[in-house]
Write a protein that holds these residues in place. Structure first.
Motif, PDB file in Angstrom:
ATOM      1  N   ALA A   1      42.595  22.862  52.259  1.00 42.94           N
ATOM      2  CA  ALA A   1      42.763  23.282  50.751  1.00 42.94           C
ATOM      3  C   ALA A   1      42.088  24.700  50.427  1.00 42.94           C
ATOM      4  CB  ALA A   1      42.296  21.868  50.024  1.00 42.94           C
ATOM      5  N   PHE A   2      40.972  24.662  50.688  1.00 38.89           N
ATOM      6  CA  PHE A   2      40.339  25.867  50.399  1.00 38.89           C
ATOM      7  C   PHE A   2      40.722  27.085  51.029  1.00 38.89           C
ATOM      8  CE2 PHE A   2      36.569  22.774  48.987  1.00 38.89           C
ATOM      9  CZ  PHE A   2      36.448  23.391  47.762  1.00 38.89           C
ATOM     10  N   MET A   3      41.128  27.049  52.257  1.00 40.47           N
ATOM     11  CA  MET A   3      41.669  27.779  53.196  1.00 40.47           C
ATOM     12  C   MET A   3      43.024  28.567  52.615  1.00 40.47           C
ATOM     13  SD  MET A   3      42.878  28.196  57.117  1.00 40.47           S
ATOM     14  CE  MET A   3      44.190  26.907  56.720  1.00 40.47           C
ATOM     15  N   PHE A   4      43.817  27.820  52.135  1.00 39.22           N
ATOM     16  CA  PHE A   4      45.115  28.136  51.355  1.00 39.22           C
ATOM     17  C   PHE A   4      44.936  28.841  50.106  1.00 39.22           C
ATOM     18  CE2 PHE A   4      47.696  24.208  53.441  1.00 39.22           C
ATOM     19  CZ  PHE A   4      47.735  25.275  54.442  1.00 39.22           C
ATOM     20  N   MET A   5      43.941  28.283  49.480  1.00 44.06           N
ATOM     21  CA  MET A   5      43.567  29.027  48.012  1.00 44.06           C
ATOM     22  C   MET A   5      42.924  30.313  48.112  1.00 44.06           C
ATOM     23  SD  MET A   5      44.768  26.960  45.790  1.00 44.06           S
ATOM     24  CE  MET A   5      44.157  27.598  44.261  1.00 44.06           C
ATOM     25  N   LEU A   6      42.262  30.398  49.263  1.00 40.05           N
ATOM     26  CA  LEU A   6      41.360  31.834  49.414  1.00 40.05           C
ATOM     27  C   LEU A   6      42.392  32.540  50.233  1.00 40.05           C
ATOM     28  CD1 LEU A   6      37.797  30.393  50.575  1.00 40.05           C
ATOM     29  CD2 LEU A   6      38.824  31.266  48.347  1.00 40.05           C
ATOM     30  N   VAL A   7      43.220  32.164  51.146  1.00 38.53           N
ATOM     31  CA  VAL A   7      44.058  33.075  51.648  1.00 38.53           C
ATOM     32  C   VAL A   7      45.030  33.892  50.663  1.00 38.53           C
ATOM     33  CG1 VAL A   7      46.298  33.299  53.383  1.00 38.53           C
ATOM     34  CG2 VAL A   7      44.013  32.345  54.019  1.00 38.53           C
ATOM     35  N   SER A   8      45.628  32.986  49.854  1.00 40.33           N
ATOM     36  CA  SER A   8      46.316  33.238  48.560  1.00 40.33           C
ATOM     37  C   SER A   8      45.692  34.346  47.619  1.00 40.33           C
ATOM     38  CB  SER A   8      46.836  32.305  47.676  1.00 40.33           C
ATOM     39  OG  SER A   8      47.643  31.289  48.534  1.00 40.33           O
ATOM     40  N   TRP A   9      44.306  34.061  47.393  1.00 41.16           N
ATOM     41  CA  TRP A   9      43.510  35.070  46.575  1.00 41.16           C
ATOM     42  C   TRP A   9      43.487  36.356  47.380  1.00 41.16           C
ATOM     43  CZ3 TRP A   9      39.101  37.443  48.268  1.00 41.16           C
ATOM     44  CH2 TRP A   9      38.283  38.296  47.328  1.00 41.16           C
ATOM     45  N   LEU A  10      43.291  36.303  48.731  1.00 40.49           N
ATOM     46  CA  LEU A  10      43.050  37.649  49.472  1.00 40.49           C
ATOM     47  C   LEU A  10      44.462  38.314  49.571  1.00 40.49           C
ATOM     48  CD1 LEU A  10      41.446  39.512  51.117  1.00 40.49           C
ATOM     49  CD2 LEU A  10      42.264  38.030  53.229  1.00 40.49           C
TER      50      LEU A  10
ATOM     51  N   ILE B   1      46.919  38.110  47.179  1.00 36.28           N
ATOM     52  CA  ILE B   1      46.918  38.888  45.971  1.00 36.28           C
ATOM     53  C   ILE B   1      46.518  40.330  45.823  1.00 36.28           C
ATOM     54  CG2 ILE B   1      46.608  38.712  43.487  1.00 36.28           C
ATOM     55  CD1 ILE B   1      47.432  35.844  43.753  1.00 36.28           C
ATOM     56  N   LEU B   2      44.893  40.198  46.241  1.00 33.27           N
ATOM     57  CA  LEU B   2      44.152  41.463  46.173  1.00 33.27           C
ATOM     58  C   LEU B   2      44.626  42.481  47.109  1.00 33.27           C
ATOM     59  CD1 LEU B   2      40.391  41.223  46.684  1.00 33.27           C
ATOM     60  CD2 LEU B   2      41.647  43.055  47.849  1.00 33.27           C
ATOM     61  N   ILE B   3      45.043  42.167  48.217  1.00 34.67           N
ATOM     62  CA  ILE B   3      45.610  43.411  49.086  1.00 34.67           C
ATOM     63  C   ILE B   3      47.000  43.950  48.542  1.00 34.67           C
ATOM     64  CG2 ILE B   3      46.712  43.748  51.311  1.00 34.67           C
ATOM     65  CD1 ILE B   3      44.947  41.713  52.543  1.00 34.67           C
TER      66      ILE B   3
ATOM     67  N   CYS C   1      50.347  48.050  45.670  1.00 31.60           N
ATOM     68  CA  CYS C   1      51.229  48.169  44.426  1.00 31.60           C
ATOM     69  C   CYS C   1      50.498  49.073  43.644  1.00 31.60           C
ATOM     70  CB  CYS C   1      51.329  46.810  43.724  1.00 31.60           C
ATOM     71  SG  CYS C   1      52.484  46.959  42.437  1.00 31.60           S
ATOM     72  N   ASN C   2      49.450  49.178  43.519  1.00 36.00           N
ATOM     73  CA  ASN C   2      48.638  50.160  42.548  1.00 36.00           C
ATOM     74  C   ASN C   2      49.013  51.464  42.864  1.00 36.00           C
ATOM     75  OD1 ASN C   2      47.127  50.827  40.232  1.00 36.00           O
ATOM     76  ND2 ASN C   2      45.583  51.642  41.733  1.00 36.00           N
ATOM     77  N   CYS C   3      49.412  51.927  44.477  1.00 31.92           N
ATOM     78  CA  CYS C   3      49.518  53.266  44.910  1.00 31.92           C
ATOM     79  C   CYS C   3      50.838  53.751  44.328  1.00 31.92           C
ATOM     80  CB  CYS C   3      49.316  53.007  46.443  1.00 31.92           C
ATOM     81  SG  CYS C   3      47.928  52.676  47.151  1.00 31.92           S
ATOM     82  N   PHE C   4      51.742  52.825  44.041  1.00 35.47           N
ATOM     83  CA  PHE C   4      52.897  53.116  43.510  1.00 35.47           C
ATOM     84  C   PHE C   4      53.382  52.971  41.975  1.00 35.47           C
ATOM     85  CE2 PHE C   4      53.191  52.120  47.927  1.00 35.47           C
ATOM     86  CZ  PHE C   4      53.418  53.153  48.561  1.00 35.47           C
ATOM     87  N   ILE C   5      52.886  51.738  41.501  1.00 36.52           N
ATOM     88  CA  ILE C   5      53.182  51.332  40.457  1.00 36.52           C
ATOM     89  C   ILE C   5      51.818  50.768  39.672  1.00 36.52           C
ATOM     90  CG2 ILE C   5      53.940  49.638  38.800  1.00 36.52           C
ATOM     91  CD1 ILE C   5      56.384  49.186  40.674  1.00 36.52           C
TER      92      ILE C   5
ATOM     93  N   VAL D   1      48.557  49.069  38.091  1.00 40.11           N
ATOM     94  CA  VAL D   1      48.182  47.664  38.011  1.00 40.11           C
ATOM     95  C   VAL D   1      46.806  47.549  37.319  1.00 40.11           C
ATOM     96  CG1 VAL D   1      47.421  45.563  39.044  1.00 40.11           C
ATOM     97  CG2 VAL D   1      48.978  47.042  40.147  1.00 40.11           C
ATOM     98  N   THR D   2      46.860  47.219  36.195  1.00 43.31           N
ATOM     99  CA  THR D   2      45.584  46.999  35.496  1.00 43.31           C
ATOM    100  C   THR D   2      44.671  46.118  35.730  1.00 43.31           C
ATOM    101  OG1 THR D   2      46.712  45.367  33.588  1.00 43.31           O
ATOM    102  CG2 THR D   2      46.934  47.863  33.197  1.00 43.31           C
ATOM    103  N   GLN D   3      43.339  46.110  35.264  1.00 40.44           N
ATOM    104  CA  GLN D   3      42.412  45.254  35.601  1.00 40.44           C
ATOM    105  C   GLN D   3      41.952  45.214  36.933  1.00 40.44           C
ATOM    106  OE1 GLN D   3      44.202  41.365  34.004  1.00 40.44           O
ATOM    107  NE2 GLN D   3      43.239  41.751  31.720  1.00 40.44           N
ATOM    108  N   LEU D   4      42.494  46.036  37.698  1.00 42.44           N
ATOM    109  CA  LEU D   4      42.024  46.300  38.943  1.00 42.44           C
ATOM    110  C   LEU D   4      40.668  46.440  39.124  1.00 42.44           C
ATOM    111  CD1 LEU D   4      43.830  46.236  41.542  1.00 42.44           C
ATOM    112  CD2 LEU D   4      43.905  48.486  41.694  1.00 42.44           C
ATOM    113  N   THR D   5      39.726  45.590  39.202  1.00 40.41           N
ATOM    114  CA  THR D   5      38.134  45.839  39.208  1.00 40.41           C
ATOM    115  C   THR D   5      37.548  44.883  40.115  1.00 40.41           C
ATOM    116  OG1 THR D   5      37.717  44.362  37.301  1.00 40.41           O
ATOM    117  CG2 THR D   5      38.118  46.841  36.912  1.00 40.41           C
ATOM    118  N   ILE D   6      36.369  44.819  40.553  1.00 44.37           N
ATOM    119  CA  ILE D   6      35.648  43.960  41.430  1.00 44.37           C
ATOM    120  C   ILE D   6      35.395  42.662  40.531  1.00 44.37           C
ATOM    121  CG2 ILE D   6      33.654  43.370  42.587  1.00 44.37           C
ATOM    122  CD1 ILE D   6      33.545  46.506  43.707  1.00 44.37           C
ATOM    123  N   PRO D   7      34.962  42.735  39.269  1.00 41.66           N
ATOM    124  CA  PRO D   7      34.569  41.595  38.519  1.00 41.66           C
ATOM    125  C   PRO D   7      36.101  40.815  38.396  1.00 41.66           C
ATOM    126  CG  PRO D   7      33.669  43.496  37.601  1.00 41.66           C
ATOM    127  CD  PRO D   7      34.395  43.987  38.839  1.00 41.66           C
ATOM    128  N   SER D   8      36.994  41.336  38.161  1.00 46.40           N
ATOM    129  CA  SER D   8      38.327  40.760  37.833  1.00 46.40           C
ATOM    130  C   SER D   8      38.499  39.770  39.292  1.00 46.40           C
ATOM    131  CB  SER D   8      39.442  41.705  37.715  1.00 46.40           C
ATOM    132  OG  SER D   8      39.287  42.316  36.524  1.00 46.40           O
TER     133      SER D   8
END
Length: 249
Positions: free
Chosen positions: A112-121, A123-125, A130-134, A136-143
């Motif tokens: 369960a934790f693995m699925f959630m963390l892989v999904s988190w990773l 989205i980060l990637i 995506c930010n290279c072309f479009i 993306v706001t709030q693209l910060t480490i705290p976010s």
């Protein structure tokens, strides 16, 4: 316990079900990104933000995809012991029924934790790409750290809300009962998505707790948390009780 976890890893290594489950879960972040990019291309005022991406992903994961995928995997790791006839051999080795099932519950929690963390990773990637072309706001480490914690909390709540389906698997010794149950749960999740009583429904309340959106009379964080905790403990207790009765058969 480590040996039991190692055994489960070996079993899954020989099967493609874990890979299929991961791929199924990874569809959610990708779907969220496609919708966000489509909205931006149709209207540049529809800004893509890290918050909106994670918000949508967590919603779909916790209300639909993750519970269904985890139910299938949980049912598989338990029901195969019955279908393969391995329980007869397990009962004669020096491992208690309690320790055996606890090992499966712990392994399930790790998934369960693995699925959630892989999904988190993912989205980060995708956000960085995506930010290279479009933009993306709030693209910060705290976010990202903020939603990392959200994903961990989501994984924990998924563990508690999935225990009833594990009991149904042990009770029915197969996939049918848990799959029918999770289908009904998912349908009710959709119906209660904007209902003021959603906080009293454990599976909807989990998502609301993660995102801090509990509302409605009498629907406090404490009440929802208590409902989820009690249901999780009841599911574990019932599963252990039912599984230990197998020794008598």
């Amino acid at each position: 316990m480590l040996k039991l976890l190692k055994c489960e890893c070996i079993k899954l290594k020989r099967s493609k079900i874990l890979l299929i489950g991961l791929l199924g879960t990874l569809i959610v972040p990708l779907f969220v990104y496609v919708k966000a990019v489509e909205g931006y291309l149709s209207d540049s005022d529809n800004v893509i933000s890290v918050f909106s991406l994670y918000d949508s992903a967590i919603m779909f994961l916790m209300l639909l995809f993750a519970p269904m995928v985890l139910t299938v995997l949980g049912a598989w790791i338990i029901s195969r012991e019955y279908t393969d006839g391995t329980l007869k051999n397990i009962f004669v080795i020096p491992v208690s029924q309690t320790a055996f099932l606890c090992g499966k519950l712990l392994f399930f929690a790790i998934m369960a934790f693995m699925f959630m963390l892989v999904s988190w990773l993912e989205i980060l990637i995708l956000a960085l790409l995506c930010n290279c072309f479009i933009p993306v706001t709030q693209l910060t480490i705290p976010s990202f750290l903020f939603f990392f914690i959200k994903m961990l909390l989501g994984g924990l709540l998924l563990c508690f809300t999935q225990t009833p389906f594990m009991y149904l698997t042990i009770r029915g010794k197969g996939f049918v009962a848990p799959l029918l149950a999770i289908a009904a749960v998912s349908l009710i999740n959709v119906v209660l998505s904007n209902s003021p009583i959603a906080g009293f429904y454990p599976w909807s309340a989990s998502y609301l707790l993660v995102m801090g959106r509990l509302s409605g009379p009498g629907c406090s964080k404490e009440i929802s948390s208590l409902i989820i905790l009690m249901m999780g403990l009841l599911g574990i207790t019932a599963s252990l009780y039912r599984f230990k009765k197998e020794e008598l058969k």
